[in-house]
Scaffold this motif. Structure first.
Motif, short mmCIF file in Angstrom:
data_model
loop_
_atom_site.label_atom_id
_atom_site.label_comp_id
_atom_site.label_asym_id
_atom_site.label_seq_id
_atom_site.Cartn_x
_atom_site.Cartn_y
_atom_site.Cartn_z
N LEU A 124 1.04 -1.03 0.00
CA LEU A 124 -0.02 -0.14 -0.06
C LEU A 124 0.97 1.23 -0.16
O LEU A 124 2.09 1.33 0.59
CB LEU A 124 -0.86 0.10 1.34
N TRP A 206 -11.83 -4.70 1.97
CA TRP A 206 -11.74 -3.15 2.83
C TRP A 206 -11.41 -2.42 1.61
O TRP A 206 -11.54 -1.12 1.69
CB TRP A 206 -10.61 -3.59 3.81
N MET A 207 -10.65 -2.93 0.57
CA MET A 207 -10.18 -2.06 -0.56
C MET A 207 -10.55 -2.97 -1.78
O MET A 207 -10.45 -4.08 -2.09
CB MET A 207 -8.73 -1.61 -0.60
N LEU A 216 -6.47 2.69 -5.26
CA LEU A 216 -7.45 1.69 -4.86
C LEU A 216 -8.61 2.30 -4.06
O LEU A 216 -8.63 3.74 -3.81
CB LEU A 216 -6.64 0.82 -3.56
N THR A 217 -9.77 1.64 -4.20
CA THR A 217 -10.96 2.37 -3.72
C THR A 217 -11.21 1.81 -2.23
O THR A 217 -11.31 0.61 -1.78
CB THR A 217 -12.44 1.84 -4.32
N LEU A 218 -11.30 2.94 -1.17
CA LEU A 218 -11.43 2.28 0.12
C LEU A 218 -12.87 2.15 0.40
O LEU A 218 -13.55 3.16 0.24
CB LEU A 218 -10.75 3.26 0.96
N THR A 219 -13.35 0.88 0.70
CA THR A 219 -14.68 0.71 0.74
C THR A 219 -15.21 1.03 2.19
O THR A 219 -14.51 1.39 3.22
CB THR A 219 -14.98 -1.01 0.57
N GLY A 222 -13.92 -1.22 4.88
CA GLY A 222 -12.46 -0.85 5.08
C GLY A 222 -12.26 0.41 6.01
O GLY A 222 -11.51 0.34 6.79
N ARG A 223 -13.22 1.56 5.82
CA ARG A 223 -13.11 2.49 6.48
C ARG A 223 -13.46 2.36 7.99
O ARG A 223 -12.56 2.84 8.58
CB ARG A 223 -13.98 3.43 5.96
#
Length: 244
Positions: A124, A206-207, A216-219, A222-223
């Motif tokens: 990451l 989560w991503m 990447l998209t933080l879902t 995941g947040r």
């Protein structure tokens, strides 16, 4: 008078070969594309670099000869990827000191602008990765010592998908390697720990990877997980990224 080496000519690193390999803007763009950790075809890399496939073939041949890229034949297609994590690490360090009109801006474009989190080869990176690393240090989960990171036992590691190595287990590379972030110019975690963190985040949803860019998209799950486990203020990180 010439003094010969008793065991033949001295072995010196061929920086000139590497310098030639990265000394072209098109090859730089292709290397940035490959920093995602995936393998790409000649046509895909040509598109990323804004050149013809024929020109890309010549560039890729030079990168392969320099040992930075390796080809992989899959069926009828030939894919190219970075030769390994050592190459990715070297590129990361070079990018951190590169002028902002070259690798630095290329990385920002590839990351999807100022993505709050992205993949950097096998770990990451980006503002969120830096914030996670800061949290590890503040909580005593990581200790900075002798220019490196040393992980300490904590119940939080298991929640993050990290399995610490046995103390007596020899390793060729540090488990938690400090890596200077390309865009943030601050440290995030690479090495086996960084790889475990990214793998766990993707497996748990989560991503999510984006189709084209390295961002990447933080879902939502995941947040919540990162806020609960590490106490991160995701909204603050997002706001700082939007205004950077």
């Amino acid at each position: 008078m010439t003094i010969s080496h008793p065991h033949g000519p001295p072995c010196t690193p061929r920086f000139d070969i590497l310098g030639q390999a990265i000394g072209d803007a098109s090859r730089t763009r292709m290397l940035c594309e490959l920093m995602e950790g995936r393998a790409y075809t000649n046509k895909e890399l040509a598109s990323a670099a804004g050149i013809t496939p024929q020109t890309a073939t010549a560039h890729l041949r030079l990168l392969c000869d320099a040992g930075m890229v390796v080809p992989e034949k899959r069926g009828r297609c030939v894919y190219h990827r970075l030769a390994g994590s050592e190459v990715a690490q070297a590129l990361e360090q070079l990018a951190a000191i590169a002028p902002m009109d070259s690798l630095y801006l290329a990385q920002r474009r590839k990351a999807g602008g100022l993505a709050e989190v992205r993949s950097c080869y096998d770990h990451l990176a980006g503002p969120l990765a830096v914030a996670m690393t800061d949290a590890f240090v503040q909580k005593g989960m990581l200790v900075e010592r002798d220019g490196g990171f040393h992980a300490t036992p904590s119940d939080q590691w298991q929640k993050l998908g990290v399995r610490l190595p046995d103390l007596g287990t020899p390793s060729r590379q540090p488990f938690a390697r400090p890596c200077l972030d390309w865009t943030e110019r601050r440290l995030h975690v690479a090495g086996p720990m960084g790889r475990q963190l990214l793998t766990h985040a993707l497996e748990r949803g989560w991503m999510q990877r984006r189709q084209h860019k390295r961002g990447l998209t933080l879902t939502a799950p995941g947040r919540r997980a990162l806020e609960q486990i590490l106490g991160l203020e995701i909204s603050r990180i997002t706001q700082e990224t939007d205004h950077a």
